[in-house]
Scaffold this motif. Structure first.
Motif, PDB file in Angstrom:
ATOM      1  N   HIS A 142       7.150  -6.697  -1.549  1.00  0.00           N
ATOM      2  CA  HIS A 142       5.453  -6.909  -1.541  1.00  0.00           C
ATOM      3  C   HIS A 142       5.324  -5.742  -0.760  1.00  0.00           C
ATOM      4  O   HIS A 142       5.602  -5.287  -0.414  1.00  0.00           O
ATOM      5  N   ASP A 193       5.245  -5.180  -6.135  1.00  0.00           N
ATOM      6  CA  ASP A 193       4.128  -6.390  -6.313  1.00  0.00           C
ATOM      7  C   ASP A 193       3.279  -6.605  -6.293  1.00  0.00           C
ATOM      8  O   ASP A 193       2.882  -6.174  -5.245  1.00  0.00           O
ATOM      9  N   ASP A 194       1.761  -6.161  -6.873  1.00  0.00           N
ATOM     10  CA  ASP A 194       0.653  -6.453  -6.161  1.00  0.00           C
ATOM     11  C   ASP A 194      -0.209  -4.666  -5.611  1.00  0.00           C
ATOM     12  O   ASP A 194      -1.161  -4.916  -6.486  1.00  0.00           O
ATOM     13  N   HIS A 247       0.807  -5.313 -13.455  1.00  0.00           N
ATOM     14  CA  HIS A 247       1.001  -7.183 -13.024  1.00  0.00           C
ATOM     15  C   HIS A 247      -0.295  -7.331 -12.937  1.00  0.00           C
ATOM     16  O   HIS A 247      -0.776  -8.569 -12.567  1.00  0.00           O
ATOM     17  N   HIS A 289      -4.413 -10.976 -11.965  1.00  0.00           N
ATOM     18  CA  HIS A 289      -3.469 -11.924 -11.304  1.00  0.00           C
ATOM     19  C   HIS A 289      -3.435 -13.300 -11.452  1.00  0.00           C
ATOM     20  O   HIS A 289      -3.098 -14.254 -10.713  1.00  0.00           O
ATOM     21  N   PRO A 317       3.032 -12.487 -12.056  1.00  0.00           N
ATOM     22  CA  PRO A 317       2.585 -13.017 -11.397  1.00  0.00           C
ATOM     23  C   PRO A 317       2.828 -14.451 -10.781  1.00  0.00           C
ATOM     24  O   PRO A 317       2.558 -15.163 -11.706  1.00  0.00           O
TER      25      PRO A 317
HETATM   26 ZN   LIG Z   1       1.593 -10.288  -7.584  1.00  0.00          ZN
END
Ligand SMILES: [Zn+2]
Length: 266
Positions: free
Chosen positions: A17, A77-78, A131, A135, A171
């Protein structure tokens, strides 16, 4: 036989992340988030260890197209800004590829990339994935919203990045058959989960496993996991946790987990 398969044809997907940089605030400060923030110096050690051992980091497309030995798939991710300002220069130096899964509505918020930075990340050699839009836990939303979070999210990331987007990640790792079908209908090529497992050429492309890299994991641990070692034990603990989540539901599970994580330091 299983070990042979894992060593020769399997590929582990590492899930990172945000990276932690000295003096820089993280996107969020709750304990449940910070657990997933790996210090940039640790990330560097993870990658350099892989390189020293003769391993190669790849993006999702390269990984599923080749399943080569001594390779690991690197994912984020994110859409944190540290993908671009911290991970990208290091990966470029090592000649590694990686995939960054973007959450559309996080872009432009403090600590996340801007639209222009997503294009910059792609130009720097990263593969861009999706993604979702906002979320949510995809298992908890109705069909109309699920279409928004998959199909509309794909269209938006394609507009932002200016390239075709083939890969989706779930997510909070929440998914089921209904989510898989929505991701297929949105014409993605793959869906990555947070299920701890080695991916084999026979693995369902819409249920790819990934190994979460947490704050405090050292380069030996990451290298062992990249070889598929110790993942079966982790998977058993995870299955017990998943069963509790199913019984309690996501919202009750999250509030209980919040209590436990907050109380830990005492
Ligand atoms: Zn995430």
């Amino acid at each position: 036989m299983l070990t042979f398969l894992m060593d020769s044809a399997g590929i582990v997907f590492l899930m990172y992340h945000e990276l932690g940089l000295p003096g820089r605030a993280t996107c969020h400060s709750e304990a449940g988030y910070v657990r997933y923030v790996v210090p940039a110096g640790d990330f560097q050690q993870h990658m350099e260890k892989l390189a020293r051992e003769g391993w190669h980091g790849q993006n999702v497309t390269q990984s599923i197209d080749s399943f080569s030995a001594k390779t690991v798939c690197i994912t984020f991710d994110d859409g944190a800004e540290t993908d671009l300002i911290s991970a990208a220069p290091l990966l470029r130096k090592l000649g590694f590829g990686a995939t960054s899964y973007i959450t559309v509505e996080y872009l432009g918020k403090p600590g996340y990339m801007s639209h222009a930075q997503v294009r910059e990340l792609h130009a720097a050699g990263f593969e861009i994935g999706c993604h979702s839009l906002t979320h949510p836990y995809l298992t908890d939303i109705d069909n109309d919203r699920l279409r928004e979070e998959t199909q509309a999210a794909k269209d938006k990331v394609e507009q932002i990045a200016g390239v075709r987007i083939d890969h989706f990640s779930c997510p909070g790792g929440r998914w089921d058959v209904r989510v898989q079908n929505a991701v297929k209908q949105a014409a993605f090529r793959t869906m990555a989960t947070s299920r701890t497992a080695v991916n084999l050429p026979t693995t369902d492309s819409f249920a790819l496993g990934r190994v979460a890299i947490l704050n405090g994991m050292n380069s030996d641990t990451v290298f062992r996991m990249s070889q598929g070692k110790g993942l079966a034990g982790m998977r058993m603990k995870e299955q017990a946790r998943d069963a509790v989540k199913r019984v309690l539901g996501n919202s009750v599970y999250d509030s209980l987990r919040g209590l436990i994580v907050r109380e830990k330091p005492r």
